[in-house]
Write a protein that holds these residues in place. Structure first.
Motif, mmCIF file in Angstrom:
data_model
loop_
_atom_site.group_PDB
_atom_site.id
_atom_site.type_symbol
_atom_site.label_atom_id
_atom_site.label_comp_id
_atom_site.label_asym_id
_atom_site.label_seq_id
_atom_site.Cartn_x
_atom_site.Cartn_y
_atom_site.Cartn_z
ATOM 1 N N HIS A 290 -12.825 14.585 49.620
ATOM 2 C CA HIS A 290 -11.813 14.250 50.526
ATOM 3 C C HIS A 290 -10.472 13.909 50.015
ATOM 4 O O HIS A 290 -9.281 13.924 50.745
ATOM 5 C CB HIS A 290 -12.056 13.191 51.813
ATOM 6 C CG HIS A 290 -12.432 11.751 50.871
ATOM 7 N ND1 HIS A 290 -11.796 10.787 50.754
ATOM 8 C CD2 HIS A 290 -13.716 11.340 50.294
ATOM 9 C CE1 HIS A 290 -12.147 9.798 50.354
ATOM 10 N NE2 HIS A 290 -13.370 10.033 50.192
ATOM 11 N N ARG A 291 -10.495 13.902 48.682
ATOM 12 C CA ARG A 291 -9.176 13.627 47.923
ATOM 13 C C ARG A 291 -9.326 14.409 46.510
ATOM 14 O O ARG A 291 -10.405 13.959 45.930
ATOM 15 C CB ARG A 291 -8.738 12.493 47.997
ATOM 16 C CG ARG A 291 -7.162 12.208 47.073
ATOM 17 C CD ARG A 291 -6.789 10.941 47.251
ATOM 18 N NE ARG A 291 -7.578 9.984 46.391
ATOM 19 C CZ ARG A 291 -7.890 8.677 46.721
ATOM 20 N NH1 ARG A 291 -7.927 8.407 47.979
ATOM 21 N NH2 ARG A 291 -8.747 8.060 45.737
ATOM 22 N N PRO B 199 -6.529 18.888 58.121
ATOM 23 C CA PRO B 199 -7.913 18.964 58.734
ATOM 24 C C PRO B 199 -8.633 20.343 58.184
ATOM 25 O O PRO B 199 -9.797 20.536 58.563
ATOM 26 C CB PRO B 199 -7.634 19.405 60.285
ATOM 27 C CG PRO B 199 -6.331 19.922 60.264
ATOM 28 C CD PRO B 199 -5.622 19.358 59.161
ATOM 29 N N HIS B 200 -8.136 20.960 57.046
ATOM 30 C CA HIS B 200 -8.653 22.021 56.500
ATOM 31 C C HIS B 200 -9.460 21.749 55.530
ATOM 32 O O HIS B 200 -9.350 21.087 54.692
ATOM 33 C CB HIS B 200 -7.330 23.089 56.392
ATOM 34 C CG HIS B 200 -6.681 23.400 57.592
ATOM 35 N ND1 HIS B 200 -7.027 24.267 58.739
ATOM 36 C CD2 HIS B 200 -5.549 23.181 57.660
ATOM 37 C CE1 HIS B 200 -6.342 24.230 59.627
ATOM 38 N NE2 HIS B 200 -5.228 23.729 59.018
ATOM 39 N N TRP B 201 -10.703 22.504 55.311
ATOM 40 C CA TRP B 201 -11.805 22.359 54.393
ATOM 41 C C TRP B 201 -12.191 23.718 53.869
ATOM 42 O O TRP B 201 -12.110 24.435 54.477
ATOM 43 C CB TRP B 201 -12.908 21.467 54.789
ATOM 44 C CG TRP B 201 -12.550 20.243 55.210
ATOM 45 C CD1 TRP B 201 -12.091 19.825 56.570
ATOM 46 C CD2 TRP B 201 -12.598 18.961 54.472
ATOM 47 N NE1 TRP B 201 -11.865 18.465 56.629
ATOM 48 C CE2 TRP B 201 -12.495 17.961 55.475
ATOM 49 C CE3 TRP B 201 -13.593 18.583 53.195
ATOM 50 C CZ2 TRP B 201 -12.458 16.597 55.095
ATOM 51 C CZ3 TRP B 201 -13.757 17.239 53.022
ATOM 52 C CH2 TRP B 201 -13.261 16.454 53.736
ATOM 53 N N ARG C 65 -11.368 19.029 51.134
ATOM 54 C CA ARG C 65 -10.233 18.947 51.771
ATOM 55 C C ARG C 65 -9.036 19.621 51.165
ATOM 56 O O ARG C 65 -8.577 19.436 50.201
ATOM 57 C CB ARG C 65 -9.802 17.417 52.239
ATOM 58 C CG ARG C 65 -8.829 17.482 53.306
ATOM 59 C CD ARG C 65 -8.136 16.100 53.371
ATOM 60 N NE ARG C 65 -9.180 15.083 53.627
ATOM 61 C CZ ARG C 65 -9.484 14.733 54.942
ATOM 62 N NH1 ARG C 65 -9.053 15.511 55.911
ATOM 63 N NH2 ARG C 65 -10.338 13.872 55.299
ATOM 64 N N THR C 66 -8.616 20.651 51.828
ATOM 65 C CA THR C 66 -7.507 21.421 51.258
ATOM 66 C C THR C 66 -5.869 20.859 51.805
ATOM 67 O O THR C 66 -5.000 20.925 51.063
ATOM 68 C CB THR C 66 -7.640 22.954 51.494
ATOM 69 O OG1 THR C 66 -7.850 23.152 52.651
ATOM 70 C CG2 THR C 66 -8.951 23.299 50.646
#
Length: 316
Positions: A106-107, A40-42, A36-37
């Motif tokens: 996710h983090r 909602p962006h990955w 996850r950048t």
């Protein structure tokens, strides 16, 4: 545009023309990191500890393969292309019609992640399908990462390590602790440590694997195989290399750190390269090279595989 199967076939055909089999083989985890950048962006990155070690050694010029299995999907196409670009022997990378193994990050600060791949392609790796005669060419084989905590792949790889050791191939092992090793990993840790000529751990690995202070954890690990050489890295702190009859401590070169991802993989790759290419040198020189490789990796974002020039520059 080539289909994934056509891409796989054409690249494999090109690589199959190579007469030589690899001197070094890493058989561990290969996966895609989904990170996850921003909200909602990955973004996706090819990865896996075992695969990173293979790339690190290949970048230094040693004929190298990563032995494992990937799918036939878009993520696996990226892994195939990246393996090809790294100069890995693609005869050892199998493709099967299964879902990819994904690490969902996710983090990043502090890291928080989980894995998706209960029946993914990596679990279907078949050593019997590797090129004929490869074990006679290999001098070192590396194992580790989450592959040794994922059945049935874990049993496949531990059997392969035992067979290679019986044939005179030297074994390197880096557990590279992840949360999937929290329960039930101890028997595999003992098995692989007992097979290994070289064990690489970080201070974090020791704390997480054994749940004790570092000194007690290291004593427990060494008791599993007193003859093995053990490298303990501690980030920017002093590393320790424990060889039979000799213990050496050294600081890594001081660099401006951009990213520590893959630094441990680069350091064990550097150590293996030094052992294979410069066997006449002493352990202090081998350790210095390993630490310079890890430091060089930290100067770039992502799991960077440093060149020989980058490492030598830090040694000088």
């Amino acid at each position: 545009m080539q289909t994934p199967s056509a891409l796989s076939a054409s690249s494999a055909a090109a690589h199959s023309e190579r007469p030589a089999l690899p001197m070094f083989v890493s058989a561990g985890d290969i996966l895609t990191d989904l990170v996850r950048t921003d909200g909602p962006h990955w973004t996706s990155h090819p990865g896996g500890a075992g695969w990173n070690v293979a790339r690190a050694v290949a970048r230094l010029g040693v004929p190298t393969a990563f032995a494992g299995a990937i799918g036939v999907d878009c993520f696996s196409d990226d892994l195939w292309r990246a393996s090809d670009a790294a100069g890995l022997d693609l005869r050892f990378l199998q493709r099967v019609p299964r879902a990819p193994l994904l690490a969902i990050v996710h983090r990043t600060h502090p890291p928080a992640y989980f894995f998706i791949g209960d029946a993914s392609a990596d679990l279907a790796f078949d050593p019997e399908s590797l090129p004929q005669g490869w074990t006679g060419a290999a001098r070192w084989a590396h194992f580790g990462g989450i592959s040794l905590a994922r059945a049935p792949l874990s049993a496949t790889l531990s059997r392969l390590a035992a067979e290679l050791r019986a044939q005179g191939v030297r074994i390197s092992f880096d557990p590279n602790y992840r949360n999937v090793m929290e329960h039930g990993y101890r028997p595999m840790l003992e098995t692989m440590t007992a097979l290994a000529d070289l064990v690489k751990v970080s201070d974090e690995d020791l704390r997480c694997l054994f749940g004790t202070d570092e000194d007690t954890a290291l004593d427990t690990l060494r008791a599993m195989n007193p003859a093995a050489t053990v490298l303990v890295t501690r980030g920017s702190g002093a590393a320790t290399l424990i060889a039979p009859g000799e213990t050496i401590a050294a600081m890594p070169p001081r660099v401006e750190v951009v990213d520590t991802v893959g630094a441990g993989d680069a350091s064990i790759g550097g150590l293996l390269f030094s052992l294979m290419q410069r066997p006449e040198r002493g352990w202090r020189d081998h350790l210095a090279f390993a630490l310079a490789a890890g430091a060089a990796a930290c100067r770039h974002a992502g799991a960077h595989s440093p060149s020989l020039d980058e490492i030598v520059a830090l040694l000088e």
